[in-house]
Design a protein around this motif. Structure first.
Motif, PDB file in Angstrom:
ATOM      1  N   LEU A 208       0.818  -1.205   0.000  1.00 50.84           N
ATOM      2  CA  LEU A 208       0.000   0.000   0.000  1.00 50.84           C
ATOM      3  C   LEU A 208       0.858   1.264   0.000  1.00 50.84           C
ATOM      4  O   LEU A 208       0.457   2.289  -0.547  1.00 50.84           O
ATOM      5  CB  LEU A 208      -0.948  -0.001   1.201  1.00 50.84           C
ATOM      6  N   HIS A 209       2.034   1.203   0.600  1.00 51.48           N
ATOM      7  CA  HIS A 209       2.931   2.363   0.580  1.00 51.48           C
ATOM      8  C   HIS A 209       3.515   2.602  -0.813  1.00 51.48           C
ATOM      9  O   HIS A 209       3.905   3.722  -1.137  1.00 51.48           O
ATOM     10  CB  HIS A 209       4.066   2.182   1.586  1.00 51.48           C
ATOM     11  N   LYS A 210       3.572   1.560  -1.643  1.00 52.23           N
ATOM     12  CA  LYS A 210       4.127   1.696  -2.989  1.00 52.23           C
ATOM     13  C   LYS A 210       3.076   2.046  -4.041  1.00 52.23           C
ATOM     14  O   LYS A 210       3.416   2.361  -5.172  1.00 52.23           O
ATOM     15  CB  LYS A 210       4.832   0.399  -3.394  1.00 52.23           C
ATOM     16  N   VAL A 211       1.802   1.990  -3.684  1.00 56.58           N
ATOM     17  CA  VAL A 211       0.725   2.248  -4.645  1.00 56.58           C
ATOM     18  C   VAL A 211       0.648   3.726  -5.008  1.00 56.58           C
ATOM     19  O   VAL A 211       0.602   4.091  -6.176  1.00 56.58           O
ATOM     20  CB  VAL A 211      -0.629   1.746  -4.082  1.00 56.58           C
ATOM     21  N   ILE A 212       0.638   4.603  -4.013  1.00 52.50           N
ATOM     22  CA  ILE A 212       0.522   6.040  -4.248  1.00 52.50           C
ATOM     23  C   ILE A 212       1.917   6.605  -4.476  1.00 52.50           C
ATOM     24  O   ILE A 212       2.767   6.557  -3.593  1.00 52.50           O
ATOM     25  CB  ILE A 212      -0.144   6.746  -3.045  1.00 52.50           C
ATOM     26  N   LEU A 213       2.157   7.149  -5.669  1.00 49.57           N
ATOM     27  CA  LEU A 213       3.474   7.701  -5.972  1.00 49.57           C
ATOM     28  C   LEU A 213       3.585   9.152  -5.526  1.00 49.57           C
ATOM     29  O   LEU A 213       4.563   9.545  -4.895  1.00 49.57           O
ATOM     30  CB  LEU A 213       3.759   7.578  -7.465  1.00 49.57           C
ATOM     31  N   ARG A 214       2.587   9.974  -5.883  1.00 48.29           N
ATOM     32  CA  ARG A 214       2.586  11.383  -5.463  1.00 48.29           C
ATOM     33  C   ARG A 214       1.245  12.006  -5.848  1.00 48.29           C
ATOM     34  O   ARG A 214       0.540  11.502  -6.722  1.00 48.29           O
ATOM     35  CB  ARG A 214       3.729  12.150  -6.104  1.00 48.29           C
ATOM     36  N   PRO A 215       0.899  13.132  -5.223  1.00 47.51           N
ATOM     37  CA  PRO A 215      -0.316  13.832  -5.640  1.00 47.51           C
ATOM     38  C   PRO A 215      -0.087  14.502  -6.990  1.00 47.51           C
ATOM     39  O   PRO A 215       1.032  14.914  -7.307  1.00 47.51           O
ATOM     40  CB  PRO A 215      -0.552  14.855  -4.541  1.00 47.51           C
ATOM     41  N   HIS A 216      -1.128  14.580  -7.768  1.00 41.74           N
ATOM     42  CA  HIS A 216      -1.047  15.238  -9.082  1.00 41.74           C
ATOM     43  C   HIS A 216      -1.691  16.615  -8.937  1.00 41.74           C
ATOM     44  O   HIS A 216      -2.908  16.727  -8.809  1.00 41.74           O
ATOM     45  CB  HIS A 216      -1.754  14.400 -10.135  1.00 41.74           C
ATOM     46  N   ILE A 217      -0.872  17.651  -8.926  1.00 43.78           N
ATOM     47  CA  ILE A 217      -1.349  19.011  -8.738  1.00 43.78           C
ATOM     48  C   ILE A 217      -1.447  19.697 -10.098  1.00 43.78           C
ATOM     49  O   ILE A 217      -0.445  19.829 -10.801  1.00 43.78           O
ATOM     50  CB  ILE A 217      -0.405  19.821  -7.822  1.00 43.78           C
ATOM     51  N   SER A 218      -2.651  20.083 -10.463  1.00 43.12           N
ATOM     52  CA  SER A 218      -2.890  20.801 -11.711  1.00 43.12           C
ATOM     53  C   SER A 218      -4.084  21.721 -11.502  1.00 43.12           C
ATOM     54  O   SER A 218      -4.732  21.703 -10.450  1.00 43.12           O
ATOM     55  CB  SER A 218      -3.158  19.826 -12.858  1.00 43.12           C
ATOM     56  N   GLU A 219      -4.384  22.524 -12.510  1.00 42.25           N
ATOM     57  CA  GLU A 219      -5.523  23.433 -12.401  1.00 42.25           C
ATOM     58  C   GLU A 219      -6.829  22.649 -12.277  1.00 42.25           C
ATOM     59  O   GLU A 219      -7.690  22.970 -11.458  1.00 42.25           O
ATOM     60  CB  GLU A 219      -5.555  24.351 -13.621  1.00 42.25           C
ATOM     61  N   LYS A 220      -6.973  21.614 -13.090  1.00 39.05           N
ATOM     62  CA  LYS A 220      -8.183  20.799 -13.040  1.00 39.05           C
ATOM     63  C   LYS A 220      -8.316  20.087 -11.691  1.00 39.05           C
ATOM     64  O   LYS A 220      -9.405  20.034 -11.113  1.00 39.05           O
ATOM     65  CB  LYS A 220      -8.152  19.759 -14.153  1.00 39.05           C
ATOM     66  N   ALA A 221      -7.224  19.566 -11.161  1.00 38.91           N
ATOM     67  CA  ALA A 221      -7.261  18.864  -9.881  1.00 38.91           C
ATOM     68  C   ALA A 221      -7.615  19.818  -8.742  1.00 38.91           C
ATOM     69  O   ALA A 221      -8.329  19.450  -7.809  1.00 38.91           O
ATOM     70  CB  ALA A 221      -5.915  18.200  -9.611  1.00 38.91           C
ATOM     71  N   THR A 222      -7.136  21.051  -8.820  1.00 42.67           N
ATOM     72  CA  THR A 222      -7.453  22.040  -7.790  1.00 42.67           C
ATOM     73  C   THR A 222      -8.929  22.402  -7.813  1.00 42.67           C
ATOM     74  O   THR A 222      -9.567  22.525  -6.761  1.00 42.67           O
ATOM     75  CB  THR A 222      -6.589  23.298  -7.987  1.00 42.67           C
ATOM     76  N   ILE A 223      -9.488  22.565  -8.993  1.00 39.00           N
ATOM     77  CA  ILE A 223     -10.912  22.877  -9.116  1.00 39.00           C
ATOM     78  C   ILE A 223     -11.766  21.726  -8.576  1.00 39.00           C
ATOM     79  O   ILE A 223     -12.741  21.947  -7.858  1.00 39.00           O
ATOM     80  CB  ILE A 223     -11.264  23.204 -10.582  1.00 39.00           C
ATOM     81  N   LEU A 224     -11.389  20.481  -8.908  1.00 42.94           N
ATOM     82  CA  LEU A 224     -12.137  19.322  -8.418  1.00 42.94           C
ATOM     83  C   LEU A 224     -12.065  19.203  -6.902  1.00 42.94           C
ATOM     84  O   LEU A 224     -13.042  18.841  -6.249  1.00 42.94           O
ATOM     85  CB  LEU A 224     -11.607  18.039  -9.057  1.00 42.94           C
TER      86      LEU A 224
END
Length: 98
Positions: free
Chosen positions: A6-22
């Motif tokens: 489970l620690h290897k599943v999530i690599l990093r958050p994806h920060i973008s304009e669309k992700a911020t709006i969501l």
């Protein structure tokens, strides 16, 4: 599920304009995940790492773009993105240091 996996599943958050709006409107957060991760693994990993309740997970495979370099054409790697919807009253704060 194995905690090490489970620690290897999530690599990093994806920060973008669309992700911020969501995240502001729908409490949905985008993450870059391992290419072989399943929805159940992603849900379990988010709940374990951030101590939140997940209501849904949407997954998509992002195709790598073709780039032109001085040595000819190159190609970026394909990767997998997951949109995670959180339950009412739960939130993830990426700016807070732990």
């Amino acid at each position: 599920m194995n905690e090490e996996r489970l620690h290897k599943v999530i690599l990093r958050p994806h920060i973008s304009e669309k992700a911020t709006i969501l995240s502001d409107k729908n409490r949905q957060f985008a993450f870059r995940v391992s290419p072989d991760a399943t929805k159940r693994e992603i849900k379990a990993a988010i709940e374990m790492l951030f101590k939140v309740s997940v209501t849904g997970v949407s997954v998509m495979n992002v195709k790598g773009k073709t780039r032109r370099t001085r040595h000819g054409l190159g190609r970026k790697s394909n990767w997998k993105k997951a949109y995670v919807a959180l339950a009412e009253g739960h939130d993830i704060d990426f700016s807070a240091a732990e």
